[in-house]
Design a protein around this motif. Structure first.
Motif, PDB file in Angstrom:
ATOM      1  N   ASP A 287      19.526 -11.501  10.048  1.00 42.40           N
ATOM      2  CA  ASP A 287      19.102 -12.553  10.386  1.00 42.40           C
ATOM      3  C   ASP A 287      18.974 -12.851  11.854  1.00 42.40           C
ATOM      4  OD1 ASP A 287      19.510 -13.825   7.960  1.00 42.40           O
ATOM      5  OD2 ASP A 287      21.907 -14.393   8.074  1.00 42.40           O
ATOM      6  N   ARG A 288      19.185 -11.789  12.514  1.00 45.76           N
ATOM      7  CA  ARG A 288      18.943 -11.903  13.552  1.00 45.76           C
ATOM      8  C   ARG A 288      18.487 -11.798  14.512  1.00 45.76           C
ATOM      9  NH1 ARG A 288      20.502  -4.686  14.227  1.00 45.76           N
ATOM     10  NH2 ARG A 288      18.519  -4.332  13.587  1.00 45.76           N
ATOM     11  N   ASP A 289      17.380 -12.268  13.947  1.00 43.58           N
ATOM     12  CA  ASP A 289      15.231 -12.070  14.692  1.00 43.58           C
ATOM     13  C   ASP A 289      15.864 -13.843  14.940  1.00 43.58           C
ATOM     14  OD1 ASP A 289      15.519  -9.327  15.389  1.00 43.58           O
ATOM     15  OD2 ASP A 289      13.610  -9.438  13.884  1.00 43.58           O
ATOM     16  N   HIS A 290      16.179 -14.453  14.003  1.00 44.55           N
ATOM     17  CA  HIS A 290      15.606 -15.668  14.135  1.00 44.55           C
ATOM     18  C   HIS A 290      16.052 -16.664  15.653  1.00 44.55           C
ATOM     19  CE1 HIS A 290      14.983 -16.643   9.764  1.00 44.55           C
ATOM     20  NE2 HIS A 290      16.153 -15.801   9.608  1.00 44.55           N
ATOM     21  N   PRO A 291      15.503 -17.386  16.046  1.00 42.27           N
ATOM     22  CA  PRO A 291      15.960 -17.767  17.365  1.00 42.27           C
ATOM     23  C   PRO A 291      17.172 -18.940  17.263  1.00 42.27           C
ATOM     24  CG  PRO A 291      14.020 -18.923  17.291  1.00 42.27           C
ATOM     25  CD  PRO A 291      13.914 -17.620  16.127  1.00 42.27           C
ATOM     26  N   SER A 292      17.029 -19.370  16.131  1.00 48.05           N
ATOM     27  CA  SER A 292      17.733 -20.528  15.789  1.00 48.05           C
ATOM     28  C   SER A 292      19.596 -20.361  16.015  1.00 48.05           C
ATOM     29  CB  SER A 292      17.732 -21.511  14.492  1.00 48.05           C
ATOM     30  OG  SER A 292      17.694 -20.408  13.497  1.00 48.05           O
ATOM     31  N   VAL A 293      19.685 -18.871  15.756  1.00 46.85           N
ATOM     32  CA  VAL A 293      20.738 -18.399  15.968  1.00 46.85           C
ATOM     33  C   VAL A 293      21.910 -18.049  16.992  1.00 46.85           C
ATOM     34  CG1 VAL A 293      22.827 -16.816  14.938  1.00 46.85           C
ATOM     35  CG2 VAL A 293      20.702 -17.296  13.345  1.00 46.85           C
ATOM     36  N   VAL A 294      22.498 -18.902  17.283  1.00 50.25           N
ATOM     37  CA  VAL A 294      23.121 -19.061  18.567  1.00 50.25           C
ATOM     38  C   VAL A 294      24.604 -18.760  18.934  1.00 50.25           C
ATOM     39  CG1 VAL A 294      21.651 -20.658  19.565  1.00 50.25           C
ATOM     40  CG2 VAL A 294      23.700 -20.821  18.558  1.00 50.25           C
ATOM     41  N   ALA A 295      25.150 -17.806  17.477  1.00 49.25           N
ATOM     42  CA  ALA A 295      26.376 -17.425  17.459  1.00 49.25           C
ATOM     43  C   ALA A 295      26.491 -16.607  16.142  1.00 49.25           C
ATOM     44  CB  ALA A 295      27.658 -18.527  18.598  1.00 49.25           C
ATOM     45  N   TRP A 296      27.616 -15.433  16.400  1.00 44.38           N
ATOM     46  CA  TRP A 296      28.221 -14.849  15.485  1.00 44.38           C
ATOM     47  C   TRP A 296      29.968 -14.753  15.161  1.00 44.38           C
ATOM     48  CZ3 TRP A 296      23.906 -13.652  12.455  1.00 44.38           C
ATOM     49  CH2 TRP A 296      22.740 -12.812  13.532  1.00 44.38           C
ATOM     50  N   VAL A 297      30.109 -15.730  13.944  1.00 42.90           N
ATOM     51  CA  VAL A 297      30.918 -15.788  13.886  1.00 42.90           C
ATOM     52  C   VAL A 297      31.955 -14.822  12.532  1.00 42.90           C
ATOM     53  CG1 VAL A 297      33.051 -17.904  13.020  1.00 42.90           C
ATOM     54  CG2 VAL A 297      31.297 -18.580  14.683  1.00 42.90           C
ATOM     55  N   VAL A 298      32.806 -13.971  12.640  1.00 39.85           N
ATOM     56  CA  VAL A 298      33.618 -13.190  12.034  1.00 39.85           C
ATOM     57  C   VAL A 298      34.545 -12.779  11.260  1.00 39.85           C
ATOM     58  CG1 VAL A 298      31.968 -10.898  13.266  1.00 39.85           C
ATOM     59  CG2 VAL A 298      34.048 -11.606  13.923  1.00 39.85           C
ATOM     60  N   ALA A 299      35.023 -13.935  11.856  1.00 43.93           N
ATOM     61  CA  ALA A 299      36.377 -14.530  10.967  1.00 43.93           C
ATOM     62  C   ALA A 299      36.971 -16.184  10.777  1.00 43.93           C
ATOM     63  CB  ALA A 299      37.537 -13.373  11.110  1.00 43.93           C
ATOM     64  N   ASN A 300      37.230 -16.022   9.753  1.00 40.80           N
ATOM     65  CA  ASN A 300      37.879 -18.440  10.178  1.00 40.80           C
ATOM     66  C   ASN A 300      39.225 -17.952  10.086  1.00 40.80           C
ATOM     67  OD1 ASN A 300      36.712 -20.793  10.086  1.00 40.80           O
ATOM     68  ND2 ASN A 300      37.995 -20.721   7.958  1.00 40.80           N
ATOM     69  N   GLU A 301      40.030 -19.272  10.633  1.00 39.56           N
ATOM     70  CA  GLU A 301      41.212 -19.432  10.547  1.00 39.56           C
ATOM     71  C   GLU A 301      41.938 -18.129   9.494  1.00 39.56           C
ATOM     72  OE1 GLU A 301      41.946 -23.222   8.720  1.00 39.56           O
ATOM     73  OE2 GLU A 301      40.659 -24.764   9.518  1.00 39.56           O
TER      74      GLU A 301
ATOM     75  N   PRO B 121       0.986  -1.218  -0.176  1.00 39.23           N
ATOM     76  CA  PRO B 121       0.262  -0.077   0.258  1.00 39.23           C
ATOM     77  C   PRO B 121       0.825   1.396   0.291  1.00 39.23           C
ATOM     78  CG  PRO B 121      -0.538  -1.556   1.929  1.00 39.23           C
ATOM     79  CD  PRO B 121       0.415  -2.024   1.162  1.00 39.23           C
ATOM     80  N   ALA B 122       0.211   2.699  -0.802  1.00 44.99           N
ATOM     81  CA  ALA B 122       1.473   3.318   0.172  1.00 44.99           C
ATOM     82  C   ALA B 122       0.938   3.599   1.300  1.00 44.99           C
ATOM     83  CB  ALA B 122      -0.365   4.588  -1.142  1.00 44.99           C
ATOM     84  N   ALA B 123       0.562   3.703   2.013  1.00 38.98           N
ATOM     85  CA  ALA B 123       1.227   3.858   3.283  1.00 38.98           C
ATOM     86  C   ALA B 123       1.706   1.879   3.647  1.00 38.98           C
ATOM     87  CB  ALA B 123       0.396   4.569   4.407  1.00 38.98           C
ATOM     88  N   HIS B 124       2.719   1.783   4.316  1.00 37.98           N
ATOM     89  CA  HIS B 124       2.574   0.614   4.799  1.00 37.98           C
ATOM     90  C   HIS B 124       3.783   0.722   5.561  1.00 37.98           C
ATOM     91  CE1 HIS B 124       5.771   1.283   1.492  1.00 37.98           C
ATOM     92  NE2 HIS B 124       6.122   0.590   2.189  1.00 37.98           N
ATOM     93  N   ILE B 125       4.047  -0.838   6.692  1.00 39.99           N
ATOM     94  CA  ILE B 125       5.178  -1.015   7.237  1.00 39.99           C
ATOM     95  C   ILE B 125       6.649  -1.756   6.569  1.00 39.99           C
ATOM     96  CG2 ILE B 125       5.683  -2.983   8.770  1.00 39.99           C
ATOM     97  CD1 ILE B 125       2.624  -3.212   9.830  1.00 39.99           C
ATOM     98  N   ARG B 126       7.443  -1.076   6.954  1.00 40.64           N
ATOM     99  CA  ARG B 126       8.568  -0.892   6.045  1.00 40.64           C
ATOM    100  C   ARG B 126      10.050  -1.560   6.673  1.00 40.64           C
ATOM    101  NH1 ARG B 126       6.598   4.379   7.049  1.00 40.64           N
ATOM    102  NH2 ARG B 126       8.401   5.209   8.566  1.00 40.64           N
ATOM    103  N   GLY B 127       9.260  -2.313   7.870  1.00 41.54           N
ATOM    104  CA  GLY B 127      10.220  -2.879   8.824  1.00 41.54           C
ATOM    105  C   GLY B 127       9.788  -2.901  10.453  1.00 41.54           C
ATOM    106  N   LEU B 128      10.345  -4.243  10.659  1.00 44.58           N
ATOM    107  CA  LEU B 128       9.942  -4.824  12.132  1.00 44.58           C
ATOM    108  C   LEU B 128      10.497  -5.231  12.453  1.00 44.58           C
ATOM    109  CD1 LEU B 128       7.473  -5.748  13.520  1.00 44.58           C
ATOM    110  CD2 LEU B 128       7.193  -7.955  12.277  1.00 44.58           C
ATOM    111  N   ARG B 129      11.075  -5.075  14.069  1.00 47.02           N
ATOM    112  CA  ARG B 129      12.164  -5.909  14.672  1.00 47.02           C
ATOM    113  C   ARG B 129      11.837  -6.226  15.446  1.00 47.02           C
ATOM    114  NH1 ARG B 129      17.948  -5.593  16.615  1.00 47.02           N
ATOM    115  NH2 ARG B 129      17.968  -7.864  17.598  1.00 47.02           N
ATOM    116  N   LEU B 130      12.118  -7.801  16.131  1.00 47.95           N
ATOM    117  CA  LEU B 130      11.282  -8.147  17.495  1.00 47.95           C
ATOM    118  C   LEU B 130      12.695  -8.490  18.556  1.00 47.95           C
ATOM    119  CD1 LEU B 130       8.910 -10.695  15.328  1.00 47.95           C
ATOM    120  CD2 LEU B 130       8.543  -8.135  16.478  1.00 47.95           C
ATOM    121  N   ARG B 131      12.563  -8.586  19.830  1.00 40.97           N
ATOM    122  CA  ARG B 131      13.807  -8.986  20.312  1.00 40.97           C
ATOM    123  C   ARG B 131      13.077  -9.272  21.591  1.00 40.97           C
ATOM    124  NH1 ARG B 131      14.723  -3.434  18.916  1.00 40.97           N
ATOM    125  NH2 ARG B 131      16.726  -2.923  18.153  1.00 40.97           N
ATOM    126  N   PRO B 132      12.554 -10.857  21.776  1.00 39.20           N
ATOM    127  CA  PRO B 132      11.790 -11.719  22.670  1.00 39.20           C
ATOM    128  C   PRO B 132      13.471 -11.313  23.681  1.00 39.20           C
ATOM    129  CG  PRO B 132      12.122 -12.782  20.341  1.00 39.20           C
ATOM    130  CD  PRO B 132      13.685 -11.859  20.490  1.00 39.20           C
TER     131      PRO B 132
END
Length: 538
Positions: A349-363, A152-163
C-alpha cells in the motif's frame, strides 16, 4: 502493475469443509462462507476447501493471484502444490505455468483459519461462534478477488514509485531484465519520459501538480519492457500522486501547509458481505458518503482493506490511516506473524497517495496483559520496521493508548461533550490519562511535541434504536447538538490538530454509525457536514 490481459476467477466454486478434501456444496467467491452473499451463510469449520476449473489464457507464463485468504492457504493446480501463504489480509501470487496439463485445468485451495487462536492477527473478528461487544463475526477463507494473469517470458516483475513534490519528479525501482521505457502523463498529456535498463531511476516531470483532497490530481504512468529488437515485450500501467505529509511543530502539514485531519472510523464491514464489499461501486460509495458527511479521510480500523478501496481514495481525494489488524494474545510467534504480515501490507500500500499514516497497533490489543516494557519494545520495533519500509509518512505505535516511539500522539476519549471541552485546552490536561484511564506513553518514552489527535470519540446513538453505542441521546435534535459540541470541544484553541469520529456505519450489534449497516444516513448529511467541518480556532 495493471496489465490489460487478465481473467477473473471470482464466481461459483465447489466448496466444502473438513480435514480432508470434500466438495459437497458451492460458494460464490470472493465472499467468505459466513456471509450471506457467499450462498453458504454460516461458519462451517476451521478448514475449508475450494475447487474450480479454468481455461488457461494464451501466454508463455501464467500467474495466479489471491487478494486475501484468511488465514493459511495452500494452492494446487492439477494436483501439484504451487503455493503456501500465511496471513489473512495480505496478497500472494504463484506462477502456475509448469503445472498446466492442458488448456482446461483445476485449481484447489485449502484454507485454515483457527477460530479460537488469538495469536493470529484477526482485528475485529471474534474468536467464538457468537460475536459480542466490539467484536464481530469471523471470516474464513477467500475474501478478496482471485484472478489469472498471462505474462511474457521476460516481463516486468515489480514497480515501486516514490514521488517527490519538491523536485517535481518520481523516483522508481523497477524489477525487469532489459531495456525499459517509462512515460508519465497528466490529463492525457505526456509530461515526462525515461529510458534505460531495469533498476532504479528518476523520472523528471515537466509539470508538478500536487495531489490534495480538494484536488486529487493523479499522474498516469506506463512502463514498457523492450525485447532485443526494440519491440514492446511487456507493458504495465500505474499512477502516482505528488504530495507530502509531515508531523512537525505540533501540527500536521499537507504539501507544506497546515492541515486538520477530520477522519471517520471505518471498520469496513457490510451486512451481507462481512469483510467483502458487495461490489466495487459499494467501495466507492462508502467514500462518497463519508465526504458528504464532511470528513476528509478515514481511519480504516483493524482491517487491511481491499486495494480497490484505496484506488477510489486516491481518485476521490480521501485521506487514509492504514492499520494492522491485531492479534489478541501476545507470544513470540504472534509477534513474528504480525510483523511478517504487516511488512507485506506496507509493501502493498505504500505507493498510494491517499495513505497518510501507518497504525501498527490499537489500544494495546493483545498487549494489555504483558509488562509495559515488553509492550513498548514490541511497538517500538514495529515502528522501526515500518520506518525502514517507508520513511515518508507518520507512524502511530499504539493508537489511543500507551505509545512508544510515535510520530503522532493519539487519544481515545468517549466522554460526553461537557467533559471533553476542558480536557483539550492544554497538553498537560490532554495527556493526564483521564480520557481513557491509560497513560499516553509507556515507560522509557514521553511526549516530545508530536501533533495530538483524538482518534476515537463520539459513538453517538439514539436510545431505544437497538444495539449499543458509546453515548446515548434522546432524539435526532440532541444527536446533532451533541455531535456539534463534541467536534467543537476539539476545535477550540488547544493542542488537538485532528480527530477521528466513531463511526461511519453500524456494524452488527455495535449500532453507533452515522449510517446504518446498509449505508443509509440516519441524519441529513447536509446538517452534519458543517458540524464536521467546524473551523479550528487558535
Amino acid at each position: 502493475m495493471r496489465r490489460r490481459a487478465w481473467q477473473s476467477l471470482n464466481g461459483e466454486w465447489e466448496f466444502g469443509a473438513g480435514p480432508e478434501p470434500v466438495f459437497d456444496r458451492t460458494i460464490l467467491v470472493p465472499f467468505c462462507p459466513e456471509s450471506e452473499l457467499s450462498g453458504v451463510g454460516e461458519r462451517v469449520g476451521d478448514v475449508v476447501w475450494y475447487r474450480r476449473s479454468f481455461e488457461a489464457p494464451d501466454g508463455p507464463r501464467l500467474m495466479l493471484h489471491f487478494g486475501a485468504v484468511d488465514y493459511r492457504a495452500t494452492v494446487w493446480v492439477d494436483d501439484i502444490e504451487l503455493a503456501r501463504h500465511e496471513g489473512g489480509h495480505s496478497p500472494f501470487s504463484a506462477e502456475i505455468t509448469g503445472a498446466l496439463v492442458s488448456r482446461r485445468n483445476v485449481v484447489t485451495v485449502r484454507a485454515e483459519d483457527p477460530l479460537a487462536d488469538k495469536t493470529v492477527p484477526r482485528g475485529k473478528q471474534f474468536w467464538t461462534e457468537s460475536p459480542e461487544g466490539i467484536f464481530y463475526v469471523a471470516t474464513t477463507g477467500i475474501w478478496q478477488s482471485v484472478w489469472l494473469e498471462p505474462v511474457p517470458a521476460a516481463h516486468i516483475r515489480g514497480l515501486r514509485l516514490r514521488p517527490e513534490l519538491a523536485g517535481g519528479a518520481v523516483d522508481f525501482a523497477l524489477e525487469a531484465d532489459g531495456e525499459v521505457e517509462l512515460t508519465a502523463l497528466i490529463d492525457g498529456q505526456v509530461v515526462g519520459a525515461w529510458s534505460g535498463t531495469g533498476g532504479k531511476g528518476r523520472l523528471q516531470l515537466d509539470r508538478a501538480v500536487p495531489w490534495h483532497p480538494e484536488s486529487p490530481r493523479l499522474y498516469d504512468l506506463e512502463a514498457r519492457l523492450l525485447d532485443r529488437d526494440g519491440r514492446v515485450a511487456d507493458r504495465v500501467e500505474s499512477y502516482f500522486g505528488l504530495r507530502t505529509i509531515e508531523a512537525r511543530d505540533g501540527r500536521l502539514w499537507l504539501n507544506g501547509e497546515p492541515f486538520v485531519e477530520r477522519l471517520v472510523l471505518d471498520q469496513g464491514y457490510w451486512a451481507d458481505g462481512l469483510l467483502t464489499a458487495p461490489s466495487d461501486d459499494a467501495l466507492r460509495r462508502d467514500i462518497e458518503l463519508a465526504q458528504a458527511l464532511g470528513f476528509n479521510g478515514a481511519r480504516k480500523h483493524q482491517k487491511a482493506e481491499d486495494p480497490r478501496w484505496l484506488y477510489w481514495a486516491d481518485r476521490l481525494g480521501f485521506l487514509v490511516w492504514a492499520e494492522m489488524p491485531s492479534f489478541h494474545e501476545f507470544t513470540a510467534e504472534a509477534a513474528r506473524r504480525l510483523t511478517s504480515e504487516w511488512t507485506e501490507l506496507v509493501q502493498r500500500d505504500r505507493d498510494h497517495p491517499s495513505v497518510v499514516a501507518w497504525v501498527v497497533a490499537n489500544e494495546s490489543f493483545g498487549l494489555d496483559g504483558i509488562e509495559p516494557e515488553v509492550r513498548a519494545e514490541f511497538t517500538a520495533n514495529l515502528y522501526d520496521v515500518t520506518r525502514r519500509l517507508d520513511a515518508t509518512r507518520p507512524i502511530v505505535s499504539n493508537d489511543g493508548w500507551q505509545h512508544s516511539r510515535s510520530d503522532l500522539c493519539t487519544i481515545h476519549d468517549y466522554s460526553p461533550p461537557q467533559d471533553m471541552a476542558p480536557r483539550y485546552r492544554t497538553v498537560d490536561r490532554a495527556l493526564d490519562g483521564t480520557a481513557n484511564g491509560h497513560p499516553a506513553f509507556d515507560p522509557g518514552f514521553a511526549y516530545e511535541g508530536q501533533p495530538i489527535l483524538v482518534s476515537e470519540f463520539g459513538g453517538l446513538r439514539v436510545a431505544g434504536t437497538g444495539g449499543w453505542g458509546w453515548l446515548e441521546v434522546r432524539d435526532e435534535a440532541e444527536f446533532l447538538a451533541s455531535y456539534g459540541a463534541l467536534v467543537d470541544a476539539l476545535m477550540e484553541p488547544g493542542p488537538v490538530e485532528g480527530f477521528c469520529y466513531t463511526q461511519l456505519t453500524d456494524v452488527q450489534q455495535e449500532q453507533n454509525g452515522l449510517l446504518n449497516a446498509w449505508r443509509e444516513p440516519k441524519l441529513d448529511p447536509d446538517l452534519l457536514r458543517p458540524l464536521t467541518q467546524s473551523a479550528k480556532r487558535r
